[in-house]
Design an enzyme around this catalytic site. Structure first.
Site, PDB file in Angstrom:
ATOM      1  N   GLU A 195     -29.903  -6.602  76.961  1.00  0.00           N
ATOM      2  CA  GLU A 195     -28.491  -6.973  76.494  1.00  0.00           C
ATOM      3  C   GLU A 195     -28.456  -6.206  75.112  1.00  0.00           C
ATOM      4  O   GLU A 195     -29.524  -6.414  74.335  1.00  0.00           O
ATOM      5  CB  GLU A 195     -28.155  -8.267  76.480  1.00  0.00           C
ATOM      6  CG  GLU A 195     -26.906  -8.742  75.402  1.00  0.00           C
ATOM      7  CD  GLU A 195     -25.633  -7.991  76.112  1.00  0.00           C
ATOM      8  OE1 GLU A 195     -24.817  -7.560  75.280  1.00  0.00           O
ATOM      9  OE2 GLU A 195     -25.426  -8.252  77.403  1.00  0.00           O
TER      10      GLU A 195
ATOM     11  N   CYS B 287     -16.273  -5.236  87.142  1.00  0.00           N
ATOM     12  CA  CYS B 287     -15.003  -5.811  86.795  1.00  0.00           C
ATOM     13  C   CYS B 287     -13.922  -4.406  86.985  1.00  0.00           C
ATOM     14  O   CYS B 287     -12.860  -4.730  86.494  1.00  0.00           O
ATOM     15  CB  CYS B 287     -14.807  -6.192  85.379  1.00  0.00           C
ATOM     16  SG  CYS B 287     -15.326  -5.273  84.135  1.00  0.00           S
TER      17      CYS B 287
END
Length: 437
Positions: free
Chosen positions: A322, A394
């Protein structure tokens, strides 16, 4: 008054002109495709319309190869048309909701057609082979299961822009223009009850309101001069930039998902629909079927949602990659009870190319931002040869482009599921299951 035929044939249109068209199929981006002047005429992307309708379109943008416009008069309405529940969901007003004029079933059909078209055109895949259809999410806990309960009041994170007079509101479509509103109908009820929209904010560029699944409610502000949302950004998911300060609520919020309580700062990333986290995790587990002892990478891992679920099944090493320091700190805290969890604070493409994350690896969860993973990351994952990859996306166009790259490298799309995690908007969440061919 619509443009005369001689001006149409000459292509001599300007912003504000009105033309009558028959609306065609939906396209990625929250609009339908129509043509001005017949089947071979200029393409215009029309918002606030539905397939098959005959409408008057007001031109809002002119580009070399296409136009954009809003349906301002409906002459022949689709049977799927409904009255938008929000008075700001109309041409010239809030740009956040794309599909409030469509029934719930029509929204699912619209989004299914968009996903199918992207897979065919960009990935070269046959969606019939994958059984693609967009599925509704379960209604949030303690909420009715009827259609309005599913389509409204779900959004747990929302960002309000502030205009030059200090008034809060939401942005027009593809614009910096702020539309003052009384409330956002798709916002979580706890957010709608806040008084932030009733006040002026002369020293603030934007406000963010959060209502967690654990019951916490927080309001954050970005001081004037800090970078704010770009035109057309999805306000609740606009990129972080500049400092945020807390106006009310706790310094951490609790989110409930996959049988755990997650603690994270309110500005940290979390799915905005209360039912999305469990739905996506369960789908990933169903596709990957983690086995005891397998190793896993959770790329673009955020607070470690997928990593925790996989590691609890395998008991093996799981690595969270991340780039956000906030996300890594939250992942470390929330996965502290998993002894084989590792954390890498870096961009995924850098972590892979510089071998900050190394194999062998059995399973990968890939959950990139809207731009997708990109060819560099896809090539690195193909070279690592995991047993299976679950790609959570997404944006269907970015997903389709990456799937094309995977297929070119000898991978197969085993299955693809799509979910309506963002009702009333054009956005869709997909999960693709990839295996080496």
């Amino acid at each position: 008054m619509t443009v005369a035929d001689d001006r149409l044939s000459a292509g001599d249109l300007i912003e504000g002109d009105r033309v009558e068209v028959v609306v065609g199929a939906p396209a990625h981006g929250g609009h339908c495709v129509a043509r001005i002047g017949g089947p071979h005429g200029r393409v215009v992307f029309v918002r606030h319309a539905l397939p098959g309708e005959r409408v008057t379109v007001e031109i809002t943008e002119l580009h070399r190869g296409y136009l954009r416009g809003d349906a301002v008069e409906i002459h022949e309405a689709s049977p799927d048309r409904v009255t938008p529940p929000c008075p700001y969901a109309r041409p010239g007003a809030c740009g956040g909701c794309d599909l409030q004029h469509a029934s719930g079933e029509a929204q699912l059909r619209w989004k299914t057609e968009v996903v199918r078209e992207q897979l065919i055109r960009l990935a070269g895949l046959d969606p019939d082979d994958l059984g693609v259809r967009v599925e509704p999410l379960p209604p949030p806990l303690n909420r009715p299961a009827d259609e309005p309960g599913q389509l409204l009041g779900w959004r747990s994170r929302i960002r309000y822009a502030i205009d030059a007079a200090g008034r809060p509101g939401l942005l027009q479509h593809r614009s910096h223009q702020v539309v003052p509103i009384d409330r956002c109908r798709i916002a979580h009820p706890a957010i709608q009850e806040l008084d932030v929209l009733a006040n002026d904010w002369p020293n603030v560029d934007s406000l963010q309101a959060v209502a967690s699944t654990g019951g916490d409610v927080v309001v954050l502000g970005r001081p004037s001069g800090a970078s704010g949302p770009a035109p057309g950004d999805d306000l609740a998911e606009a990129p972080e930039g500049g400092p945020l300060f807390r106006l009310s609520g706790p310094a951490e919020v609790i989110e409930l998902a996959v049988g755990r309580a997650w603690r994270l700062p309110p500005q940290g990333f979390w799915q905005v629909h209360p039912s999305a986290a469990d739905t996506l995790v369960n789908t990933v587990l169903e596709m990957l079927r983690p086995a005891a002892g397998e190793t896993a990478w959770d790329l673009y891992g955020g607070a470690g949602l997928f990593a925790a679920a996989v590691a609890e099944r395998t008991g093996g090493r799981v690595t969270v990659v991340e780039s956000s320091a906030t996300g890594v700190a939250a992942a470390r805290a929330n996965l502290a009870g998993l002894p084989h969890a590792e954390f890498v604070e870096a961009r995924v493409e850098v972590a892979l190319s510089r071998r900050r994350v190394t194999g062998p690896v059995d399973l990968v969860v890939l959950d990139p931002p809207r731009a997708g993973a990109g060819a560099r990351v896809v090539r690195a994952l193909a070279a690592a040869r995991p047993r299976a990859i679950a790609y959570v996306a997404c944006d269907p166009a970015a997903l389709a482009r990456d799937l094309k790259t995977f297929v070119s490298l000898g991978w197969r799309v085993e299955r693809l599921r799509a979910f309506d995690c963002f009702p009333m908007t054009q956005h869709i969440e997909c999960v693709a299951h990839l295996v080496p061919a």
